[in-house]
Design an enzyme around this catalytic site. Structure first.
Site, PDB file in Angstrom:
ATOM      1  CB  SER A 160      72.577  23.153 -33.070  1.00  0.00           C
ATOM      2  OG  SER A 160      73.492  22.361 -33.409  1.00  0.00           O
ATOM      3  CD  GLU A 161      74.422  20.820 -27.897  1.00  0.00           C
ATOM      4  OE1 GLU A 161      73.204  20.856 -28.482  1.00  0.00           O
ATOM      5  OE2 GLU A 161      74.901  19.501 -27.701  1.00  0.00           O
ATOM      6  CG  ASN A 162      76.957  23.710 -33.117  1.00  0.00           C
ATOM      7  OD1 ASN A 162      75.815  23.424 -32.897  1.00  0.00           O
ATOM      8  ND2 ASN A 162      77.667  23.984 -34.328  1.00  0.00           N
ATOM      9  CB  SER A 176      74.694  28.118 -27.106  1.00  0.00           C
ATOM     10  OG  SER A 176      74.222  26.819 -27.104  1.00  0.00           O
TER      11      SER A 176
END
Lengths: 238, 218
Positions: free
Chosen positions: B46-48, B88
């Protein structure tokens, strides 16, 4: 090396009209709630805000938008805010939308003392307009500059009186990067302890990057999209 | 019968390989996590700032500090790790993420994708989509073949502002599975009961049909 200030109002007391601010957080996760409330109280105007999102109508940066304190937003995604959209369409608010990784890396570059980075994000799109394109190993990259922010305002989980910080779960997001990138960095923390109490092995942001730290109060930690599985009696989940 | 959103996700899940690191976008791509085949272990990014995303929490166990890129409350699985947004996108840019699945408003026959802006109408922003499509090794798009007006979304050239150029490798739509090749869209599979002629009629970009086109089985 004591960097402790009493509360948010003292921490932000010298931020002037027209300042460029970085504000940490992703959505409403890990946002500096206390400092945002203090900025709204202080009522300074003409701000440029660098933040991944712009809050929602009644929370986060949305509170500053409502007071018309923001002149320009630099963000990657601003979809959850009707007042934002209204100000944008009416021309009251200037917005620069940039890719999320570019936003993060431009913060990182500032904190690492590098003037610019090359990224492939946005090549061939309107994000590339007016930017230098350079080819490395057969692939094209855009030159993107490090951010130049007067103040970085961030939120951490734990901090000590020297400004060392630890973040929690996905509330880390942009916070450590912005902490490194501000000319003056203000950190609000959920738990402030005397220097020496945090294990040095676990520090995410060393205190050298942090100028002011205080223990925040009354965190709401609003959830934007509450998604759950229902409990079913026989123990099976659905 | 065109595929449901769940069936599109189910079909995409068959593309997963054991050991993959996968980024799933918002919407139909998120549903892919529900259909990971038995015996296949994938790690969801999850790119957060999370590797090892788990399912939604049980009611009452929501943690506001633990969300996905769609701002939904989530959980972690054993072996997960948190990191900041630069790392990320660093792992995305460096090609460490094996597969990206995302939605699209339009895809062109050369693999361009538009999914972030409708001039004059929608100004939400690109989020992490431009970074993902610029760097992912393998990009699968989950989308409807046509818009609500019945106009094809698989075009010779995108009409909307682009998210990325020449990056989409495969499309799973509600009526077909297609590869994006140097020569255009290559039809691989049909939705149950959907004819090749119907797919031809609904594909505005160049469509390559070679041999028998099998029907998807669910």
């Amino acid at each position: 090396m004591n960097k402790v200030v009493t509360a948010a109002d003292e921490a932000i007391h010298d931020i002037p009209d027209g300042a460029t601010l970085m504000l940490g957080g992703f959505g409403l996760c890990g946002i500096p709630e206390n400092c945002i409330a203090a900025l709204v109280r202080k009522g300074i105007k003409g701000l440029t805000c660098i933040s991944n999102n712009a809050g929602v109508d009644d929370f986060g940066i949305g509170l500053m938008l409502k007071q018309k304190q923001v002149k320009k937003m630099i963000s990657s995604y601003v979809g959850e805010n009707a007042e934002f959209e209204r100000q944008l369409l009416s021309g009251e608010l200037e917005v620069e939308l940039i890719p999320q990784g570019t936003l993060a890396t431009r913060c990182m570059a500032a904190g690492y003392g590098m003037p610019a980075i090359f990224t492939p994000a946005g090549v061939g799109t309107e994000v590339a307009l007016g930017k230098e394109v350079r080819e490395f190993n057969g692939k094209q990259y855009l030159l993107e500059h490090a951010f130049d922010a007067d103040f970085a305002i961030i939120k951490a989980w734990k901090g000590d009186t020297d400004g060392n910080l630890i973040f929690k779960e996905t509330a880390r997001n942009f916070n450590p990067l912005m902490a490194m990138a501000g000319k003056i960095t203000i950190a609000e923390v959920e738990e402030l302890v005397p220097a020496g109490e945090l294990d040095p092995n676990t520090i995410h942001t060393p205190g050298i990057y942090v100028h002011r730290v205080f223990q925040g109060t009354g965190y709401e930690k609003r959830i934007e999209q509450r998604t759950v599985r229902k409990k079913i009696e026989n123990g099976v989940t659905g | 019968m065109s595929l449901t959103k769940e069936q599109i996700a189910q079909r995409i899940a068959r593309e997963l390989k054991d050991g993959y690191y996968v980024n799933l976008g918002i919407g139909i791509p998120t549903l892919v996590a529900n259909y990971i085949p038995a015996g296949i272990n994938v790690v969801l990014q999850s790119e957060n700032g999370l590797l090892g995303m788990g399912p939604f929490p049980m009611e009452g166990e929501e943690n506001p500090d633990l969300i996905n890129a769609g701002k939904q409350t989530i959980t972690t699985v054993p072996g997960s790790a948190f990191f900041d947004s630069a790392m990320s996108f660093g792992m995305i840019r460096a090609g460490k993420v094996d597969l990206t699945v995302l939605g699209a408003m339009e895809v062109s026959e050369s693999g361009d994708i538009a999914n972030w802006k409708i001039p004059g109408k929608m100004v939400k922003g690109m989020g992490g989509a431009m970074d993902l499509v610029a760097s992912a090794k393998n990009i699968i798009v989950a989308m409807m073949h046509s818009n609500p007006k019945g106009e094809s979304k698989l075009l010779p050239n995108c009409s909307l502002p682009l998210t990325g150029v020449k990056c989409v490798k495969k499309i799973v739509s509600d009526i077909a599975v297609l590869d994006v090749t140097d020569k255009g869209f290559r039809l691989l599979e049909r939705a149950p009961g959907v004819t090749v002629d119907e797919i031809k009629a609904k594909t505005a970009g160049k469509l390559i049909v070679e041999g028998e086109i099998p029907e998807m089985v669910f």
